[in-house]
Design a protein around this motif. Structure first.
Motif, PDB file in Angstrom:
ATOM      1  N   GLU A 434      -2.152   5.112  -9.692  1.00 55.76           N
ATOM      2  CA  GLU A 434      -2.657   4.952 -11.060  1.00 55.76           C
ATOM      3  C   GLU A 434      -4.094   5.456 -11.176  1.00 55.76           C
ATOM      4  OE1 GLU A 434      -0.444   4.202 -13.051  1.00 55.76           O
ATOM      5  OE2 GLU A 434       1.034   2.938 -12.034  1.00 55.76           O
ATOM      6  N   SER A 435      -4.879   5.247 -10.144  1.00 53.14           N
ATOM      7  CA  SER A 435      -6.267   5.731 -10.125  1.00 53.14           C
ATOM      8  C   SER A 435      -6.644   5.904  -8.666  1.00 53.14           C
ATOM      9  CB  SER A 435      -7.194   4.711 -10.799  1.00 53.14           C
ATOM     10  OG  SER A 435      -7.339   3.580  -9.950  1.00 53.14           O
ATOM     11  N   VAL A 438      -6.228   1.994  -7.449  1.00 48.88           N
ATOM     12  CA  VAL A 438      -5.135   1.087  -7.812  1.00 48.88           C
ATOM     13  C   VAL A 438      -3.823   1.866  -7.907  1.00 48.88           C
ATOM     14  CG1 VAL A 438      -4.219  -0.376  -9.668  1.00 48.88           C
ATOM     15  CG2 VAL A 438      -6.628  -0.526  -9.038  1.00 48.88           C
ATOM     16  N   CYS A 439      -2.740   1.205  -7.489  1.00 47.80           N
ATOM     17  CA  CYS A 439      -1.437   1.859  -7.585  1.00 47.80           C
ATOM     18  C   CYS A 439      -0.345   0.852  -7.929  1.00 47.80           C
ATOM     19  CB  CYS A 439      -1.097   2.556  -6.272  1.00 47.80           C
ATOM     20  SG  CYS A 439      -0.841   1.424  -4.907  1.00 47.80           S
ATOM     21  N   SER A 440       0.828   1.376  -8.270  1.00 50.30           N
ATOM     22  CA  SER A 440       2.040   0.557  -8.328  1.00 50.30           C
ATOM     23  C   SER A 440       2.799   0.809  -7.037  1.00 50.30           C
ATOM     24  CB  SER A 440       2.918   0.943  -9.524  1.00 50.30           C
ATOM     25  OG  SER A 440       2.236   0.695 -10.727  1.00 50.30           O
ATOM     26  N   ASP A 451       2.659  -3.927  -9.897  1.00 54.30           N
ATOM     27  CA  ASP A 451       1.689  -3.007 -10.496  1.00 54.30           C
ATOM     28  C   ASP A 451       0.270  -3.480 -10.215  1.00 54.30           C
ATOM     29  OD1 ASP A 451       3.746  -1.441 -11.561  1.00 54.30           O
ATOM     30  OD2 ASP A 451       3.962  -2.817 -13.266  1.00 54.30           O
ATOM     31  N   ASN A 452      -0.675  -2.546 -10.459  1.00 59.04           N
ATOM     32  CA  ASN A 452      -2.095  -2.888 -10.314  1.00 59.04           C
ATOM     33  C   ASN A 452      -2.445  -3.450  -8.949  1.00 59.04           C
ATOM     34  OD1 ASN A 452      -3.281  -2.160 -12.814  1.00 59.04           O
ATOM     35  ND2 ASN A 452      -2.053  -3.807 -13.751  1.00 59.04           N
TER      36      ASN A 452
END
Lengths: 468, 468
Positions: A434-435, A438-440, A451-452
């Motif tokens: 995601e960034s 942070v990921c799922s 998530d997050n």
């Protein structure tokens, strides 16, 4: 210079050889792994020799007749004749002879590698095949025979066979020899011819079978008598009865009649062989392996170097060629320059084994094999449009830390499609970036997504234990 | 029939081949395992072909001159000529061509197996050796080159090298070709001769080096100019400068002067190659691998089929032959009957790698290798005089349950001596059978013994997790 169009056959593998694409290679490795882990568990150490040997190594034992069955060659301008190895036993005997004085007794060796036969390819027989060789060297006891056979049965169990699927057919050449000489009065000088005929007789029609024996048999009745003996004693009680009967006869007269060879036969073979063969069967029973074993006097094996126990593994209905074969070869290491050294061993090829496993539905699914071999990706990394530049550096880092990680090479950024690609690769987890922090993380087996998740936490979750 | 005394050389392995006794075989497997796990982590699938191919497969690409470097043969009475494989790339190109339409893009393949060269054996070069081949097929991007090189560096890291120990020397043949043609006015028709000379020049003395080039060089000054260029541009900035300089010249005139080949050279090579080579270097940097990589215009590789990137792995001081080598070969799969398919790959042999590992003290101890390969016995079972009959059935049961178990074959019942034998076998535990239900269990690593342990409890303690 040849051009492609001149030589269309250059674009195929040679007849009787195989190309192993990833699925075929994985099945081959599954078998190799079963061979290796079984041998290691049974206390055997792995060795190997060259893929080709001096041609003489094979003619010494088998005569020049074997040359037509080999791929032999010289170096351009050279004189030394080489041959692709058709079997491992001569290499093993050479290697054992070279280090005979330094080897522990017993020495337990196994090897796995390619072998070659210049034969017409047919079902179950290729020109190049893999073979597992297992040998116990320096131990002449029936217990060593049983130890070797136990490893063979261990493999059959490991690939999922039961005694209903496959059987060890075993006998002792010396016992059969004694029955033929003492029981039927066959000359010891004709035994090798009879053994060759017995080894091949199931390939003949009934008419050919008798005819081919009449080349060396005294008469047709003798052929029928031999056939009767091949249905002969198979239990310990029957073997003991055979010994008593033979001992009741006039051994001295028999020995005289058969000359020196006959004397040795009577003394050594009759009095020892039946007793030792009985002990091999008892030892297998005490190891809990009786269900796998059938005594069968018609098992003699084709190779001239066997000196006692011989055995073959057959699919229970006899539908295919032997899955494995072996026996005791107490004179071979001496022949190759070592001290007198007893030895017993067997070989199993991959071709018939694979056919039988497939016929019986015992070859695992490709997914199961990938899992067994540790080939499943630990993670499949998926970017969003914003995190695309992060994928390859992260993948490189995780690989460096010992993980098996994949990513897409396609241009799509559709997460659903990429999750499908991750599933097709049998990955355990998908990491959706995601960034940069942070990921799922999706467990693809359990179909659960969180998530997050901080990336470092996700990585710790994915890392398989003890991988580095 | 030959007899042993006639043929003493039959008892040695052929010159330039190796016998692998257990310790040597374990070292070989340690290297094979490093190759395999590295390739798998980097997302490559394992394949393999036959050990021998049709001879034409090698002459198609390399001409008949290669035949003297091969072991070639026919079947007795047969006409088809075969050869032991000297390298994997022709097999891979044949296999890729045969399934070209079904293969994903990119297809990432690796293989591990024996290869053969009919050369004079010397340090680092044997007649039979093992080789690891790693290829990315169907992707012409500089990123594919980097992906391939990253797997190679992954292996170097896995066996314990740092960039101080070994380096990737990399260049692009097209860039060098452009420098020679555009910079020095060398005819494109002479480039192959120059490449062969460049590939071999470090083997010549300084005097021989110039002399051997004068066979095709215009004059001695040209040889010196080429030598200067081999110390040429290696950074992205230098490569960009080279492009600008060349673009400033009269490309049309150059192209006309060099004919059609020169036109292609100027258009494709000059404008694309330097840019693509720069991208390969950038990609390696973004994967964190710059420390391993040195651009070196003198790397051209001997094989004619390379079309772009070429690289070699060298021990940092240049003390041995190349540890690995490879490059891009975009025309080969088409040559073997497939559609036009770009590909890049490399090969690493076991012989030079082993020499360098040993020289640097990076080959682990035999104990460590046995542990890494999972070859340590889980248990060594020791009887007392009363429990001797229990040993083999227990060992057979534990092996069936997936454990690697050993026992003595000696007649001694001295527990101290047998514990020593267990230690020499590197067993994790010794089980001393006190009765049919109770034993002592000794952790041989920790040197801790517990007595009067129920046998089933001891077994549960020994069993490695997940073994079956």
């Amino acid at each position: 210079m040849a051009t492609p169009n001149d030589h269309a056959h250059a674009f195929q593998s040679p007849r009787g050889t195989r190309d192993f694409y990833p699925l075929e290679l994985a099945r081959r490795r599954w078998i190799e792994n079963k061979w290796r882990t079984t041998a290691v568990r049974h206390g055997f150490d792995e060795i190997d020799g060259p893929t080709f040997e001096h041609l003489d190594l094979y003619t010494v034992k088998s005569g020049d007749g074997i040359v037509s069955e080999l791929f032999s060659f010289t170096r351009q301008g050279g004189e030394t004749r080489f041959a692709l190895r058709p079997e491992f036993t001569p290499t093993l005997a050479r290697m054992a002879a070279a280090r005979a004085n330094a080897l522990p007794k017993p020495t337990k060796w196994f090897s796995i590698g390619p072998y070659f036969r210049a034969e017409r390819p047919q079902r179950g027989r290729l020109r190049e095949f893999l073979q597992w060789n297992v040998d116990v060297i320096g131990d002449d006891s029936p217990e060593a025979d049983a130890e070797c056979i136990a490893a063979c049965i261990g493999l059959l169990e490991q690939v999922g066979f039961t005694p209903e699927d496959a059987q060890i057919r075993i006998y002792d050449r010396r016992v059969l020899e004694t029955m033929l000489v003492v029981g039927l009065g066959i000359s010891p000088t004709k035994i090798e011819k009879w053994f060759n005929w017995i080894d091949r007789r199931e390939k003949y029609s009934k008419k050919e079978r008798v005819e081919s024996a009449l080349d060396f048999a005294d008469n047709e009745q003798q052929v029928l008598d031999v056939e009767t003996i091949l249905g002969g004693p198979t239990t310990k009680e029957e073997l003991d009865k055979l010994r008593r009967e033979a001992q009741d006869r006039n051994l001295g007269a028999l020995a005289e009649q058969a000359g020196e060879a006959g004397q040795q036969l009577v003394q050594e073979h009759l009095l020892q062989a039946a007793e030792q063969f009985g002990r091999t069967l008892s030892e297998l029973a005490s190891l809990g392996l009786s269900d796998w074993v059938v005594a069968d006097p018609s098992i003699v094996r084709g190779l001239a170097y066997y000196t006692g126990t011989v055995f073959e593994v057959h699919e229970a209905t006899g539908a295919e060629r032997a899955i494995a074969g072996g026996g005791r070869y107490d004179n071979l290491i001496e022949l190759f320059g070592g001290p007198p050294t007893p030895a017993v061993g067997f070989a199993m090829g991959d071709v018939v084994l694979s056919l039988v496993l497939q016929d019986k539905g015992l070859m695992p699914s490709d997914e199961q094999i990938a899992s067994d071999l540790g080939l499943r990706p630990d993670a499949f990394v998926i970017p969003t449009a914003e995190t695309e530049h992060l994928v390859k550096p992260l993948v490189a880092r995780l690989r460096r830390e010992g993980m098996h990680v994949r990513h897409t090479h396609k241009s799509t950024r559709n997460v659903g499609k990429l999750l499908k690609e991750a599933g097709n690769a049998h990955a355990r987890y998908a990491l959706i970036l995601e960034s940069d922090s942070v990921c799922s993380i999706k467990n693809l087996d359990a179909n659960e997504q969180a998530d997050n998740v901080p990336i470092e936490e996700a990585i710790a979750r994915i890392a398989p234990p003890g991988r580095s």
